[in-house]
Design a protein around this motif. Sequence first.
Motif, PDB file in Angstrom:
ATOM      1  N   ALA A 291       0.833  -1.206   0.000  1.00  0.00           N
ATOM      2  CA  ALA A 291       0.000   0.000   0.000  1.00  0.00           C
ATOM      3  C   ALA A 291       0.869   1.259   0.000  1.00  0.00           C
ATOM      4  N   LEU A 292       0.391   2.281  -0.677  1.00  0.00           N
ATOM      5  CA  LEU A 292       1.078   3.580  -0.662  1.00  0.00           C
ATOM      6  C   LEU A 292       1.063   4.127   0.759  1.00  0.00           C
ATOM      7  N   GLU A 420       7.379   6.166  -9.256  1.00  0.00           N
ATOM      8  CA  GLU A 420       6.381   5.129  -9.510  1.00  0.00           C
ATOM      9  C   GLU A 420       5.205   5.257  -8.530  1.00  0.00           C
ATOM     10  N   ASP A 421       5.538   5.544  -7.254  1.00  0.00           N
ATOM     11  CA  ASP A 421       4.492   5.735  -6.245  1.00  0.00           C
ATOM     12  C   ASP A 421       3.638   6.963  -6.562  1.00  0.00           C
ATOM     13  N   GLY A 570      -8.708  10.641 -20.275  1.00  0.00           N
ATOM     14  CA  GLY A 570      -7.524  11.066 -21.029  1.00  0.00           C
ATOM     15  C   GLY A 570      -6.322  11.272 -20.118  1.00  0.00           C
ATOM     16  N   GLU A 571      -6.567  11.878 -18.940  1.00  0.00           N
ATOM     17  CA  GLU A 571      -5.487  12.101 -17.972  1.00  0.00           C
ATOM     18  C   GLU A 571      -4.981  10.769 -17.409  1.00  0.00           C
ATOM     19  N   LEU A 572      -5.910   9.838 -17.205  1.00  0.00           N
ATOM     20  CA  LEU A 572      -5.528   8.505 -16.723  1.00  0.00           C
ATOM     21  C   LEU A 572      -4.656   7.798 -17.763  1.00  0.00           C
ATOM     22  N   ASP A 573      -5.078   7.878 -19.001  1.00  0.00           N
ATOM     23  CA  ASP A 573      -4.315   7.229 -20.085  1.00  0.00           C
ATOM     24  C   ASP A 573      -2.916   7.813 -20.189  1.00  0.00           C
ATOM     25  N   ARG A 574      -2.788   9.141 -19.938  1.00  0.00           N
ATOM     26  CA  ARG A 574      -1.479   9.802 -20.021  1.00  0.00           C
ATOM     27  C   ARG A 574      -0.521   9.288 -18.947  1.00  0.00           C
ATOM     28  N   LEU A 575      -1.111   8.875 -17.816  1.00  0.00           N
ATOM     29  CA  LEU A 575      -0.272   8.346 -16.728  1.00  0.00           C
ATOM     30  C   LEU A 575       0.277   6.970 -17.100  1.00  0.00           C
TER      31      LEU A 575
END
Length: 575
Positions: A291-292, A420-421, A570-575
């Motif tokens: 977990a983060l 990455e986190d 779109g923002e999710l895909d960019r990540l």
Amino acid sequence: MNIESVKIPSRPDRKFVPEDFKVDHWEGLQTYFEDLEQREVSSAEDLRKWFKDRSELESILSEDAGWRYINMTRYTDNEEYNKAYQYFVQEIQPKIAPISDRLNKKAIGSEHISALENETGFDIMIREMRKDIEIFREENIPLNTEIQTETQKYGQLSGAMTVEIDGKELTLQQAAVKLQSPDRELRESVYHQITNRRLTDKNKFDELYTKLIELRDQVAKNSGFDNFRDYMFKAMGRFDYSPKDCFDFHASVKEEVVPMLNDLALERKKQLGVDKLKPWDKAVDPQNREALKPFETSADLTNKTIECFSKLDPFLGQCLAIMNEMGHLDLESRKGKAPGGYNYPLSEIGVPFIFMNATSTHRDMITILHEGGHAVHSFLTMDLELSDFKHTPSEVAELASMSMELISMDHWDLFFDNAEDLKRAKQEHLEQIIETLPWVATIDKFQHWIYENANHTEEERHTAWLEIFESFNDNITDWSELEENKKYLWQKQLHLYEVPFYYIEYGMAQLGAVAVWKNFKEDRQKGLQGYMDALKLGYTKSIPEVYEAANIKFDFSKDYIKELMQFVKGELDRL
């Protein structure tokens, strides 16, 4: 931030009530209410002064009630704090209600009201007063007192819940952290311990809710409404939308967002490599990473949040630094503390109080950013002329908090030094938005059903819940052999008990927050300025006008939801 640079605000000088006045009993207060009721108002200036004096008195009362509530929720097992809160609810509040109604009628009946009614802020306040006069009924005073006393039981029941894991007694919030463990057996075991503990009190929660529904329905009938939903739409001042708009929101979410929810669940199932995706698989990282952990202690969380806000704008960091210095933050989870989190505005000093149950999770980080957004709102409205101007409707209040969650993302590297986190944290939060809207629609639609059918049986309630839940939940998660858990899932939503019909606002404000963030991404300075300009208005403008000040729309149509969710995707895909 250098604490030496933090200037602690002082309470404004009182002009009407003595500086040393304390709210101890009704007799002490009565004098000031009677002064307002009997005072001659012979000009528009007299009326303005009358409003200012009333605002001062109500601010003192509101802050006193605030501290009683804060102390009671911080220490639910402290009898003295519980009694102090109950005393206010049972002995002081009921006496304020009828005289407040008479004061409203005095103001509205004044020949000088028209001179103020066209002024910014006064127009909104006077509209609210007319509405309050319309719904006020003397016979509802004891009912409202009883409702408040009953709702207190929800926090007491929930605050007393603990489970034992590895020989340690944990609150349910602390235990829920373990649902993020990569160890699936542990997650399943913890999930059952938490749900079994909740189910132990399921009948108590059902009985409490049944009693609240009966009381609320009676309040509505006394005021001439068909049901409590219609009463609450009037009471909450929902001048800018109707139940039909809520139903349209439900339908739009079902059509546009639930398919995205299914996609997320299917991808999670695939990444986890499980035959069946179970409820205890929903909080763990789908790649089975630990977990983060964005912070270690509540002090660490506080310092990082202050720095995060400061990087957005020094003023924003200053707000939280002041609260920290004044002891207006209580962040960590502990036994005897009520569940949930809130930002409580304190009307006289102007510096609010943040309460939450942090256990070092990513969700806790989001909570402090969220409540911090509310807190900033209090600071930005601190100098408005009247207390009423500062009390915004939830659709505006939640815009402040949910926008802060998103516009602060540029500085989340303060919480995550690993790239990455950081990416994971942003991804989880954006996925959370996709998960939030269907849950908001679920709770809101459930409330409409509850109060449209106030005489339902508990069995009918559970059936309605399951039907509504199924229509907004993903169709990937497997609930077989967990039917009992699913049937009582609604009992963990404190809003149903404590603040009925306060939930759709999260959906509306979530859409607004995405729009604020979109503006911020396109032009950082202009987006932040629009956000702050909107908050500064408090409740001196209508909800659509406040949204307009932030350069966004107050709109929850299917097309608008689709446009904003495509942006999130779109923002999710960019990540």
